[in-house]
Structure formats: structure tokens, C-alpha cells
Design a protein around this motif. Structure first.
Motif, PDB file in Angstrom:
ATOM      1  N   HIS A 164       0.833  -1.210   0.000  1.00  0.00           N
ATOM      2  CA  HIS A 164       0.000   0.000   0.000  1.00  0.00           C
ATOM      3  C   HIS A 164       0.865   1.256   0.000  1.00  0.00           C
ATOM      4  CE1 HIS A 164      -2.410   3.187   1.961  1.00  0.00           C
ATOM      5  NE2 HIS A 164      -3.390   2.692   1.199  1.00  0.00           N
ATOM      6  N   ASP A 165       1.947   1.259   0.808  1.00  0.00           N
ATOM      7  CA  ASP A 165       2.843   2.423   0.840  1.00  0.00           C
ATOM      8  C   ASP A 165       3.526   2.631  -0.505  1.00  0.00           C
ATOM      9  OD1 ASP A 165       2.144   2.747   3.465  1.00  0.00           O
ATOM     10  OD2 ASP A 165       3.927   1.713   4.270  1.00  0.00           O
ATOM     11  N   GLU A 223       1.044   4.045  -2.959  1.00  0.00           N
ATOM     12  CA  GLU A 223       0.833   5.472  -2.723  1.00  0.00           C
ATOM     13  C   GLU A 223       2.006   6.291  -3.262  1.00  0.00           C
ATOM     14  OE1 GLU A 223       0.133   6.197   1.376  1.00  0.00           O
ATOM     15  OE2 GLU A 223      -2.045   5.885   1.188  1.00  0.00           O
ATOM     16  N   THR A 224       3.223   5.769  -3.071  1.00  0.00           N
ATOM     17  CA  THR A 224       4.401   6.474  -3.602  1.00  0.00           C
ATOM     18  C   THR A 224       4.364   6.540  -5.120  1.00  0.00           C
ATOM     19  OG1 THR A 224       5.717   5.701  -1.716  1.00  0.00           O
ATOM     20  CG2 THR A 224       6.916   6.501  -3.644  1.00  0.00           C
ATOM     21  N   VAL A 258       1.692   6.354  -7.006  1.00  0.00           N
ATOM     22  CA  VAL A 258       0.605   7.254  -7.410  1.00  0.00           C
ATOM     23  C   VAL A 258       1.045   8.709  -7.305  1.00  0.00           C
ATOM     24  CG1 VAL A 258      -1.679   8.085  -6.758  1.00  0.00           C
ATOM     25  CG2 VAL A 258      -1.258   5.640  -6.905  1.00  0.00           C
ATOM     26  N   GLN A 259       1.759   9.040  -6.226  1.00  0.00           N
ATOM     27  CA  GLN A 259       2.254  10.406  -6.088  1.00  0.00           C
ATOM     28  C   GLN A 259       3.248  10.745  -7.188  1.00  0.00           C
ATOM     29  OE1 GLN A 259       3.851  10.634  -2.130  1.00  0.00           O
ATOM     30  NE2 GLN A 259       1.834  10.636  -1.137  1.00  0.00           N
TER      31      GLN A 259
END
Length: 453
Positions: A99-100, A103-104, A106-107
């Protein structure tokens, strides 16, 4: 390690597979069977052993039951449960890490998309400005300004073909690129991108075949993109790695490769349009034979210069020039020789005037000069020098001299001889006819006596 959505799904499937399948009913059966077997064995043991008191039998029975049942409970209940809890914790840790990472990613992707949208917006804005540019110099400034924002990690230059198409010259540079005189101008065959007709990128000039227009040794990579429009090469977009920029220079060139191609296309199309507009404008305001301005441009410009002279309270001179005996020259040597003489005179006039002066072909063999901020005395000296230069002009056709050429001129000054353009032209034309009537090869000022003869 990067974990995507498919990997997360596989992790969750594995989590389902390692979940214990033992149902409560199965555990009860295992425990019941185990207790039954242990108790059956203890009963056989008590049957074999001598008779004991009930309390001792209970104590022995309980001790043996607990002792023999504990490993069964450990292996069939607590050990699977502990393994399941550990595997569940590992799965949850893997899911949190995935998940982390997602998110990275996606950013990062969001940042890349924002940067891509900004670059596309800059390209569109540059296209709007290029369409509004009136001259190529304005376009070069717009291109340099935009390229510096599009390629902050690199330096670059825009090379454009000269009018003779024998070489290319740097018309714009950005990001503090310093070019020596040998780099600012180079021949087309010195660039592999132009010779091959497609983009050419070098990551390491020491291990590849670099362009000859790039200095050696070059500390980094570079990219050349030919600018093509309407099937014709107009120049080269050149990008170089910037040693002072952070990050890998070759990576910066590679990442901007996709952007350099559309930029070169936009620039090439804009320069082709400017070239076409300039050609059409020159055709509308220039005389095709002599290259001087035509009568239409003269009439528009004269009114503007008169208003400027009136506002600044400065003199403005108008000179009408006519080739003497031009009809006889045409009849003697032919119209081709007459056109040659007109071209030669046009070239001479273009070299005799100042930067702010205007030379026009009024019609036929008549020419008009507009001299802003020129007093009458200075104007007389300049037209007299022009008359003497024409007398020394040697016109040859097929190697044969065509004889001496003279001209007559009439001079008029604003505001003494007229307050409007038409009045000034009329006054200068009357002075010209007086010069012809008085014997030609002379200069006459409007409403005054002959100055030279």
C-alpha cells in the motif's frame, strides 16, 4: 521491490490458503478421540496393575491424561493457531508495504502528469506567441524563453539555415549555453541529424560517432533534432547536458527526448509561416526587379514620416531620380540591358542610403528617396555624390560595356516645399523636370535655381 495490484491480489489469495481449515467440530472430534484413547489405555493399565485406592487412581488418571493430551492439544490446536497468527501478521505487513509503495507510485505518477500537462501548456502558449510574432527575431526570443522552461536540466541552441542554405547559424540559445565562433556557424553536412533526416542522440561522445559541429571533448550527452516543414529542413534544435544541473545528464536528455520532437515541429512550422508571410509581404511592398520598395509602400511611408517630422519639428527630404535617355538606351541595347541597368541602379541606391532612409522605385526609370531628419544642405551633398557615383557606374552585358549613364534629380523639403506627401512628391517631380529641361545630369531643388550641372 515494487508491488502492484496483481501482487496484492496474489498475497490476499495466499492469505486465504494459509487460513486453518480445522472447524470446531473437527477439533472436538480430535480431542474426544484422543481423550477416549488415553482413557482406554489408562483403564487397561489400571486393570493390569494391582488395585489402588480411588483417590490415587483419580490423581494418576488426571496426571496421565494431562500429560498425554498436552502434546496432542499443542500439535493440533496451539501450533496451527500460532502459525496462522504469524502468517497473518506477515501478510498484513506485506499489504502495508504494498500500500505504501502504491501510494508512492501514485504520487510520482501524479507529479509526472502535472509536469506533462505543464509542458503541453507551455507548448500551446509558445504556439500562440509564435503565431502573433511579426518577425523572426521575435520568434527566436519566444523559442529561447519557452525552451528554457521546458528543458531546465539542459542547455540548448536553435540553429537556422542562412539565406544561401550553405550553413546554419545559432539564432537563439538558453540556459547559459556559451558557443564559440566555430560553433555558432556550421555546414549542414557536419550534423548527423540533418544528413540522416531524423533525431540523433549521443549519450557518450567518446564511444559513439559525434557530430562535427559539437566541440570535442564534450563532457556529457547531447541531442540534435532536425526541424522539418513542408518537406524542407529549416534548421536544428540542439540540446546538451548541463553539468551544473542535478541528476544524470544522459537521463535528462533521454527524458526530454519525447518533448524535443514536438517542439521542433512547432518551431519549424512557425518559422515556415513567418518565412511565407515575409515573402508575401515583400512581394506586396517590394519591386521585383530592383528589390527596392514599390510606389505603394512609398505613399504609405511618406505620410507616416511627414507626421513624425511634424511632431518632432525635424526636416524631411524627398528626392526624385530619373535615368537620362533611358528610352534611347532601351532602343539601342534592348530591354534586357535596360532591366540590367535598373537592377544596378537599385543596388547602388541601396548602398548609398542610411539605415533610416527609404529608397523606392517610383515607376519606369524613376526612383524616389525619402531622407528623414536631413537638412537641405546635407541632402544636396548626398544626392550630388549619388549623381557622381552613377556617372562612374560601369554596366556590362555579356562582358560588353553599355556606355556611360547619367541621372537627373529633383529635391523637395518638408515643410518648405509641401506639408503633405502628395505636395512634396509633386514639388520634387517639378524640380526633376526642370533638371531635364535644363540639360540633364544635374540636381535641382524645388522652386530654386540649378545647384549643379
Amino acid at each position: 521491490m515494487v508491488i502492484d495490484g496483481r501482487q496484492i491480489g496474489e498475497t490476499m489469495s495466499q492469505d486465504k490458503r494459509i487460513t486453518p481449515r480445522q472447524s470446531p467440530f473437527r477439533l472436538v472430534l480430535i480431542l474426544a478421540f484422543s481423550i477416549f484413547a488415553i482413557e482406554f489405555g489408562i483403564m487397561i493399565l489400571f486393570f493390569i496393575l494391582p488395585s489402588l485406592s480411588p483417590w490415587i487412581e483419580v490423581i494418576v488418571d488426571s496426571t496421565l491424561l494431562v500429560t498425554l493430551l498436552s502434546p496432542i492439544v499443542f500439535f493440533f490446536v496451539f501450533r496451527p493457531l500460532t502459525r496462522h497468527i504469524k502468517e497473518r501478521e506477515q501478510t498484513e505487513a506485506a499489504l502495508r508495504a504494498a500500500h505504501d509503495q502504491l501510494e508512492t507510485r501514485v504520487q510520482q505518477r501524479t507529479t509526472e502528469l502535472e509536469q506533462r500537462n505543464r509542458e503541453i501548456s507551455l507548448l500551446a502558449e509558445m504556439s500562440d506567441f509564435l503565431q502573433a510574432c511579426a518577425t523572426a527575431e521575435e520568434a527566436y526570443n519566444v523559442i529561447a524563453h519557452t525552451a528554457q522552461q521546458l528543458f531546465p536540466e539542459t542547455t540548448g541552441a536553435l540553429f537556422v539555415y542562412s539565406a544561401s542554405r550553405n550553413d546554419l547559424e545559432a539564432m537563439a540559445t538558453w540556459s547559459e549555453l556559451t558557443l564559440n565562433p566555430n560553433e555558432r556557424v556550421f555546414a549542414p553536412e557536419e550534423c548527423w541529424a540533418l544528413r540522416r533526416g531524423r533525431m540523433y542522440r549521443i549519450e557518450d561522445p567518446r564511444s559513439a560517432l559525434p557530430c562535427r559541429h559539437v566541440p570535442s571533448p564534450l563532457p556529457g550527452s547531447y541531442l540534435c533534432v532536425p526541424m522539418m516543414a513542408q518537406g524542407e529542413a529549416l534548421g536544428v534544435l540542439h540540446l546538451r547536458s548541463n553539468p551544473s544541473a542535478p541528476g544524470s545528464a544522459s537521463d535528462a536528455i533521454a527524458l526530454k527526448e519525447w518533448l524535443a520532437v514536438p517542439l521542433a515541429e512547432h518551431v519549424a512550422l512557425a518559422l515556415a509561416n513567418l518565412k511565407l508571410r515575409e515573402t508575401l509581404r515583400n512581394q506586396s511592398i517590394r519591386d521585383p526587379l530592383t528589390g527596392l520598395f514599390n510606389r505603394r509602400y512609398l505613399e504609405e511611408t511618406l505620410e507616416r514620416e511627414i507626421k513624425r517630422a511634424a511632431r518632432n519639428e525635424t526636416p524631411l527630404g524627398v528626392i526624385m531620380v530619373d535615368i537620362d535617355n533611358f528610352k534611347r538606351f532601351n532602343d539601342t541595347f534592348g530591354h534586357d540591358a535596360g532591366d540590367l541597368l535598373l537592377r544596378e541602379l537599385g543596388s547602388l541606391l541601396a548602398t548609398q542610403i542610411r539605415g533610416g532612409d527609404i529608397a523606392c522605385r517610383y515607376g519606369g526609370e524613376e526612383f524616389t528617396l525619402i531622407l528623414p531628419e536631413t537638412p537641405l544642405e546635407v541632402m544636396q551633398q548626398r544626392v550630388e555624390a549619388l549623381r557622381l557615383s552613377v556617372k562612374q557606374l560601369s554596366v556590362r552585358r555579356h562582358g560588353q560595356p553599355l556606355g556611360a549613364v547619367t541621372l537627373s534629380a529633383g529635391v523637395a523639403l518638408f515643410p518648405e516645399h509641401g506639408a503633405a506627401g502628395e505636395a512634396l512628391l509633386r514639388a520634387a517631380d517639378r524640380a526633376l523636370y526642370r533638371a531635364k529641361a535644363e540639360g540633364r545630369d544635374r540636381v535641382v531643388v524645388a522652386d530654386m535655381e540649378t545647384i549643379t550641372s
